[in-house]
Design a protein around this motif. Structure first.
Motif, short mmCIF file in Angstrom:
data_model
loop_
_atom_site.label_atom_id
_atom_site.label_comp_id
_atom_site.label_asym_id
_atom_site.label_seq_id
_atom_site.Cartn_x
_atom_site.Cartn_y
_atom_site.Cartn_z
N LYS A 27 31.61 -64.34 -39.03
CA LYS A 27 31.18 -63.27 -39.93
C LYS A 27 30.51 -62.14 -39.16
CE LYS A 27 30.72 -65.95 -44.15
NZ LYS A 27 29.83 -66.42 -45.19
N ARG A 31 31.93 -58.32 -38.74
CA ARG A 31 31.13 -57.15 -39.13
C ARG A 31 30.91 -56.19 -37.97
NH1 ARG A 31 28.51 -61.20 -42.58
NH2 ARG A 31 29.07 -60.67 -44.73
N TRP A 34 34.22 -54.42 -37.44
CA TRP A 34 34.44 -53.49 -38.55
C TRP A 34 33.60 -52.23 -38.35
CZ3 TRP A 34 31.01 -52.08 -42.59
CH2 TRP A 34 31.61 -51.41 -43.67
#
Length: 161
Positions: A27, A31, A34
């Motif tokens: 995760k 992130r 991204w």
């Protein structure tokens, strides 16, 4: 642009974001990738300046989310010719792309970017085009091929003719 992308650009947090994209936590890695993609849209030269680290991260990541995002960014850099690959890096890129493309667990969104990267390298390495077409055709003919991948494969094969 997203808040995190703004923070990366404004706070010069590029190196920290690249480090976070390599973390084992999927995760957190997603992130970070991204946010880096959003920052890249605003200030691509900052990633281009850190291309060595970016490329090493792209090669090493096991996260399909990071693979997709970084492959998209790498494809853009290569298309715009703002980075060049020496023979060793080109060999690493080709091997990595083919490995990811032929792995059964690779999601379609990652496979598409590996195909685009390999297609971009086909002019420099003649045998890539034939192998790539054969693999894409084979993928699209499998009964478990997702409709999105089958559609992309048809468009890709038409484009290669």
């Amino acid at each position: 642009m997203c808040l995190w992308g703004t923070l990366i650009v404004g706070g010069a947090l590029w190196d920290e974001a690249l480090r976070m994209a390599r973390t084992a936590d999927p995760k957190a890695a997603f992130r970070a990738a991204w946010a880096l993609e959003h920052a890249y849209v605003c200030a691509p030269e900052a990633v281009e300046e850190r291309f060595d680290e970016f490329f090493r991260t792209w090669l090493a990541t096991d996260s399909s989310s990071v693979q997709r995002i970084f492959s998209k960014m790498l494809c853009d850099m290569l298309r715009r010719r703002v980075v060049t690959l020496d023979d060793d890096r080109l060999a690493d890129l080709v091997a990595c792309c083919f490995d990811r493309l032929t792995a059964p667990s690779t999601p379609s969104a990652v496979a598409v970017w590996q195909i685009e990267l390999l297609d971009g390298c086909a002019a420099r390495v003649g045998w890539i085009g034939e192998q790539l077409e054969a693999i894409v055709r084979s993928m699209s003919e499998r009964p478990d091929c997702p409709p999105s991948m089958a559609s992309y494969a048809r468009r890709f094969l038409r484009r290669r003719r």
